[in-house]
Write a protein that holds these residues in place. Structure first.
Motif, short mmCIF file in Angstrom:
data_model
loop_
_atom_site.label_atom_id
_atom_site.label_comp_id
_atom_site.label_asym_id
_atom_site.label_seq_id
_atom_site.Cartn_x
_atom_site.Cartn_y
_atom_site.Cartn_z
N ALA A 98 1.25 2.25 7.24
CA ALA A 98 2.54 2.24 7.53
C ALA A 98 2.74 2.05 8.98
O ALA A 98 3.90 1.86 9.39
N ALA A 99 1.73 1.87 9.92
CA ALA A 99 1.93 1.38 11.12
C ALA A 99 2.46 -0.13 11.17
O ALA A 99 3.04 -0.41 12.07
N ARG A 100 2.17 -0.79 10.35
CA ARG A 100 2.64 -2.18 9.97
C ARG A 100 3.84 -2.23 9.32
O ARG A 100 4.71 -3.63 9.67
N GLN A 101 4.49 -1.56 8.49
CA GLN A 101 5.61 -1.39 7.92
C GLN A 101 5.74 0.08 7.44
O GLN A 101 5.05 0.52 6.44
N PRO A 102 6.66 0.80 7.78
CA PRO A 102 7.11 2.19 7.05
C PRO A 102 7.41 2.09 5.76
O PRO A 102 7.65 1.14 5.07
N LEU A 103 6.46 3.16 4.96
CA LEU A 103 6.20 3.30 3.75
C LEU A 103 6.68 4.47 3.09
O LEU A 103 6.45 5.66 3.75
N GLY A 111 7.75 9.82 3.70
CA GLY A 111 8.08 8.72 4.37
C GLY A 111 6.97 8.93 5.61
O GLY A 111 6.84 9.67 6.48
N LEU A 112 6.10 7.55 5.73
CA LEU A 112 5.29 7.33 7.00
C LEU A 112 5.54 6.17 7.70
O LEU A 112 6.02 4.99 7.20
N GLY A 113 5.33 6.19 8.86
CA GLY A 113 5.29 5.08 10.00
C GLY A 113 6.60 5.15 10.67
O GLY A 113 6.91 4.06 11.61
#
Length: 131
Positions: free
Chosen positions: A33-38, A53-55
């Protein structure tokens, strides 16, 4: 505790049977999720699921029962987001937008997901609204 946590469309997800497995799965999901909220989906034995939801700086939660039929529930937020903007997360190849009223602190959302894994019920520590 017996649940499956899934956030990638190309794998079966992570079976979670103890706190250590829960922490490991969520740590891995948060790295992605740090690369793309998911959106990660937690499914318990009877098929009920809780999406988280994460990120982002805030999270959202969404509950769907095993039947897939209403009622559905969403977190009722206590966190303000910028000027009424929706909160957006990537969900299996698509962007999904949630109303700002669903935004909750990430720590509270993860704790609610943990509670769901343990008890198969929505956390009483958060407010829920039928959607």
């Amino acid at each position: 505790m017996h649940a499956k946590i899934k956030w990638r469309g190309d794998e079966d997800g992570h079976l979670v049977t103890c706190d250590e497995e829960f922490r490991h799965a969520f740590s891995e999901a948060e790295q992605d999720a740090a690369r793309q909220p998911l959106i990660a989906v937690v499914t318990v034995g009877d098929g009920d699921s809780l999406s988280i939801g994460l990120g982002r700086e805030v999270s959202v939660l969404s509950y769907v029962g095993a039947s897939g039929s209403p009622p559905y529930f969403s977190s009722q937020g206590s966190v303000r987001v910028r000027d009424g903007e929706g909160v957006v997360f990537h969900y299996y190849g698509h962007w999904s937008e949630f109303p700002p009223s669903a935004a909750v602190p990430v720590e509270d959302a993860v704790e609610a997901a943990h509670y769901f894994c343990e008890h198969g019920e929505l956390s009483p520590q958060l407010d829920w609204v039928e959607v």
